[in-house]
Design a protein around this motif. Structure first.
Motif, PDB file in Angstrom:
ATOM      1  N   ASP A 102       0.807  -1.221   0.000  1.00 50.59           N
ATOM      2  CA  ASP A 102       0.000   0.000   0.000  1.00 50.59           C
ATOM      3  C   ASP A 102       0.842   1.274   0.000  1.00 50.59           C
ATOM      4  O   ASP A 102       0.293   2.371  -0.059  1.00 50.59           O
ATOM      5  N   ALA A 103       2.145   1.155   0.074  1.00 49.50           N
ATOM      6  CA  ALA A 103       3.026   2.330   0.171  1.00 49.50           C
ATOM      7  C   ALA A 103       3.108   3.077  -1.160  1.00 49.50           C
ATOM      8  O   ALA A 103       3.123   2.468  -2.228  1.00 49.50           O
ATOM      9  N   PHE A 104       3.160   4.395  -1.089  1.00 47.82           N
ATOM     10  CA  PHE A 104       3.341   5.242  -2.274  1.00 47.82           C
ATOM     11  C   PHE A 104       4.810   5.539  -2.521  1.00 47.82           C
ATOM     12  O   PHE A 104       5.236   5.701  -3.637  1.00 47.82           O
ATOM     13  N   GLU A 105       5.562   5.680  -1.467  1.00 48.85           N
ATOM     14  CA  GLU A 105       6.983   6.014  -1.554  1.00 48.85           C
ATOM     15  C   GLU A 105       7.818   4.768  -1.283  1.00 48.85           C
ATOM     16  O   GLU A 105       7.420   3.899  -0.514  1.00 48.85           O
ATOM     17  N   GLY A 106       8.983   4.730  -1.875  1.00 48.23           N
ATOM     18  CA  GLY A 106       9.906   3.627  -1.642  1.00 48.23           C
ATOM     19  C   GLY A 106      11.315   4.073  -1.953  1.00 48.23           C
ATOM     20  O   GLY A 106      11.602   5.269  -2.015  1.00 48.23           O
ATOM     21  N   CYS A 107      12.182   3.113  -2.160  1.00 49.25           N
ATOM     22  CA  CYS A 107      13.583   3.387  -2.484  1.00 49.25           C
ATOM     23  C   CYS A 107      13.945   2.606  -3.733  1.00 49.25           C
ATOM     24  O   CYS A 107      13.545   1.458  -3.883  1.00 49.25           O
ATOM     25  N   SER A 108      14.723   3.223  -4.612  1.00 46.50           N
ATOM     26  CA  SER A 108      15.170   2.555  -5.838  1.00 46.50           C
ATOM     27  C   SER A 108      16.672   2.687  -5.972  1.00 46.50           C
ATOM     28  O   SER A 108      17.277   3.623  -5.457  1.00 46.50           O
ATOM     29  N   ARG A 109      17.245   1.742  -6.706  1.00 48.61           N
ATOM     30  CA  ARG A 109      18.695   1.714  -6.884  1.00 48.61           C
ATOM     31  C   ARG A 109      18.999   1.144  -8.264  1.00 48.61           C
ATOM     32  O   ARG A 109      18.386   0.169  -8.693  1.00 48.61           O
ATOM     33  N   LEU A 110      19.956   1.741  -8.968  1.00 53.23           N
ATOM     34  CA  LEU A 110      20.442   1.175 -10.229  1.00 53.23           C
ATOM     35  C   LEU A 110      21.392   0.025  -9.909  1.00 53.23           C
ATOM     36  O   LEU A 110      22.251   0.165  -9.035  1.00 53.23           O
ATOM     37  N   VAL A 111      21.241  -1.085 -10.632  1.00 53.51           N
ATOM     38  CA  VAL A 111      22.058  -2.273 -10.375  1.00 53.51           C
ATOM     39  C   VAL A 111      22.583  -2.829 -11.697  1.00 53.51           C
ATOM     40  O   VAL A 111      21.799  -3.107 -12.602  1.00 53.51           O
ATOM     41  N   PRO A 112      23.897  -3.005 -11.817  1.00 53.83           N
ATOM     42  CA  PRO A 112      24.450  -3.612 -13.037  1.00 53.83           C
ATOM     43  C   PRO A 112      24.001  -5.067 -13.186  1.00 53.83           C
ATOM     44  O   PRO A 112      23.812  -5.767 -12.183  1.00 53.83           O
ATOM     45  N   ALA A 113      23.824  -5.510 -14.406  1.00 57.96           N
ATOM     46  CA  ALA A 113      23.468  -6.911 -14.662  1.00 57.96           C
ATOM     47  C   ALA A 113      24.485  -7.825 -14.005  1.00 57.96           C
ATOM     48  O   ALA A 113      25.684  -7.544 -14.000  1.00 57.96           O
ATOM     49  N   GLY A 114      24.005  -8.902 -13.432  1.00 59.95           N
ATOM     50  CA  GLY A 114      24.872  -9.876 -12.793  1.00 59.95           C
ATOM     51  C   GLY A 114      25.209  -9.562 -11.353  1.00 59.95           C
ATOM     52  O   GLY A 114      25.971 -10.284 -10.728  1.00 59.95           O
ATOM     53  N   ARG A 115      24.624  -8.523 -10.804  1.00 56.83           N
ATOM     54  CA  ARG A 115      24.931  -8.131  -9.433  1.00 56.83           C
ATOM     55  C   ARG A 115      23.679  -8.240  -8.577  1.00 56.83           C
ATOM     56  O   ARG A 115      22.579  -7.968  -9.028  1.00 56.83           O
ATOM     57  N   THR A 116      23.867  -8.621  -7.313  1.00 57.63           N
ATOM     58  CA  THR A 116      22.768  -8.641  -6.348  1.00 57.63           C
ATOM     59  C   THR A 116      22.965  -7.482  -5.388  1.00 57.63           C
ATOM     60  O   THR A 116      24.011  -7.365  -4.752  1.00 57.63           O
ATOM     61  N   GLU A 117      21.974  -6.611  -5.305  1.00 61.24           N
ATOM     62  CA  GLU A 117      22.009  -5.472  -4.386  1.00 61.24           C
ATOM     63  C   GLU A 117      21.278  -5.859  -3.109  1.00 61.24           C
ATOM     64  O   GLU A 117      20.150  -6.349  -3.158  1.00 61.24           O
ATOM     65  N   ASP A 118      21.926  -5.661  -1.970  1.00 60.49           N
ATOM     66  CA  ASP A 118      21.299  -5.938  -0.671  1.00 60.49           C
ATOM     67  C   ASP A 118      20.658  -4.673  -0.127  1.00 60.49           C
ATOM     68  O   ASP A 118      21.312  -3.621  -0.067  1.00 60.49           O
ATOM     69  N   MET A 119      19.393  -4.763   0.267  1.00 60.43           N
ATOM     70  CA  MET A 119      18.739  -3.659   0.955  1.00 60.43           C
ATOM     71  C   MET A 119      18.921  -3.943   2.443  1.00 60.43           C
ATOM     72  O   MET A 119      18.386  -4.908   2.971  1.00 60.43           O
ATOM     73  N   ILE A 120      19.712  -3.107   3.098  1.00 64.64           N
ATOM     74  CA  ILE A 120      20.102  -3.349   4.490  1.00 64.64           C
ATOM     75  C   ILE A 120      19.075  -2.809   5.471  1.00 64.64           C
ATOM     76  O   ILE A 120      18.745  -3.462   6.461  1.00 64.64           O
ATOM     77  N   LYS A 121      18.572  -1.593   5.206  1.00 63.03           N
ATOM     78  CA  LYS A 121      17.596  -0.984   6.112  1.00 63.03           C
ATOM     79  C   LYS A 121      16.651  -0.109   5.314  1.00 63.03           C
ATOM     80  O   LYS A 121      17.087   0.717   4.518  1.00 63.03           O
ATOM     81  N   TYR A 122      15.355  -0.294   5.555  1.00 65.28           N
ATOM     82  CA  TYR A 122      14.351   0.519   4.872  1.00 65.28           C
ATOM     83  C   TYR A 122      14.141   1.825   5.638  1.00 65.28           C
ATOM     84  O   TYR A 122      13.947   1.833   6.849  1.00 65.28           O
ATOM     85  N   VAL A 123      14.167   2.948   4.896  1.00 67.16           N
ATOM     86  CA  VAL A 123      13.862   4.261   5.435  1.00 67.16           C
ATOM     87  C   VAL A 123      13.019   4.977   4.385  1.00 67.16           C
ATOM     88  O   VAL A 123      13.367   4.975   3.200  1.00 67.16           O
ATOM     89  N   ASP A 124      11.919   5.586   4.798  1.00 67.60           N
ATOM     90  CA  ASP A 124      11.029   6.275   3.856  1.00 67.60           C
ATOM     91  C   ASP A 124      11.738   7.339   3.030  1.00 67.60           C
ATOM     92  O   ASP A 124      12.782   7.854   3.422  1.00 67.60           O
ATOM     93  N   PHE A 125      11.111   7.694   1.907  1.00 64.61           N
ATOM     94  CA  PHE A 125      11.523   8.793   1.029  1.00 64.61           C
ATOM     95  C   PHE A 125      12.905   8.593   0.418  1.00 64.61           C
ATOM     96  O   PHE A 125      13.729   9.500   0.406  1.00 64.61           O
ATOM     97  N   ASP A 126      13.131   7.402  -0.090  1.00 61.47           N
ATOM     98  CA  ASP A 126      14.346   7.093  -0.843  1.00 61.47           C
ATOM     99  C   ASP A 126      15.637   7.309  -0.048  1.00 61.47           C
ATOM    100  O   ASP A 126      16.639   7.777  -0.577  1.00 61.47           O
TER     101      ASP A 126
END
Length: 134
Positions: A102-126
């Protein structure tokens, strides 16, 4: 070890199934004959996927989008991983996380192909903490 007659549906992992359907049985048999299943899966993941892993202590909604526009969405528990195929070497995909569906805001990240990005901690507004910026 898999025999040359293996089909995509005989394989235990959807990414391996996709690889066989794209590249053919002979290629997979050659790959598996020279390496373990885990190593083969890692090589396949590195070839054409964009992945995100929930390294936080909470469940969140994640999105992985390949450069070709293919998108996967899933709610991941801590430690869960989401991947999407459809990237070429050198291309960049996008991974996103939202507190919940239901959230409107989130966080986004560019990730190169072949890489796994870890989301360590969620904080509102990117303002999330990611493995590539922490």
């Amino acid at each position: 070890m898999f025999a040359l007659g293996v089909t995509a549906f005989d394989l235990p992992h959807p990414i391996l199934q996709s690889f066989v359907m794209k590249m053919g049985t002979l290629c997979l048999a050659a790959l598996l004959s020279s390496t373990s299943l885990a190593a083969a899966e890692k090589e396949i993941l590195e070839m054409d996927t964009v992945c995100v892993r929930n390294a936080s202590a909470n469940k969140h909604l994640f999105v992985a989008e390949a450069p070709n526009g293919r998108r996967e969405i899933a709610e991941l528990a801590p430690g869960g991983m989401l991947c999407v195929s459809g990237a070429e070497a050198g291309e960049t995909g996008v991974v996103s996380v939202f507190e919940d569906q239901d959230a409107f805001e989130g966080c986004s990240r560019l990730v190169p192909a072949g890489r796994t990005e870890d989301m360590i901690k969620y904080v509102d507004f990117d303002r999330c903490f990611w493995s590539s910026n922490s």
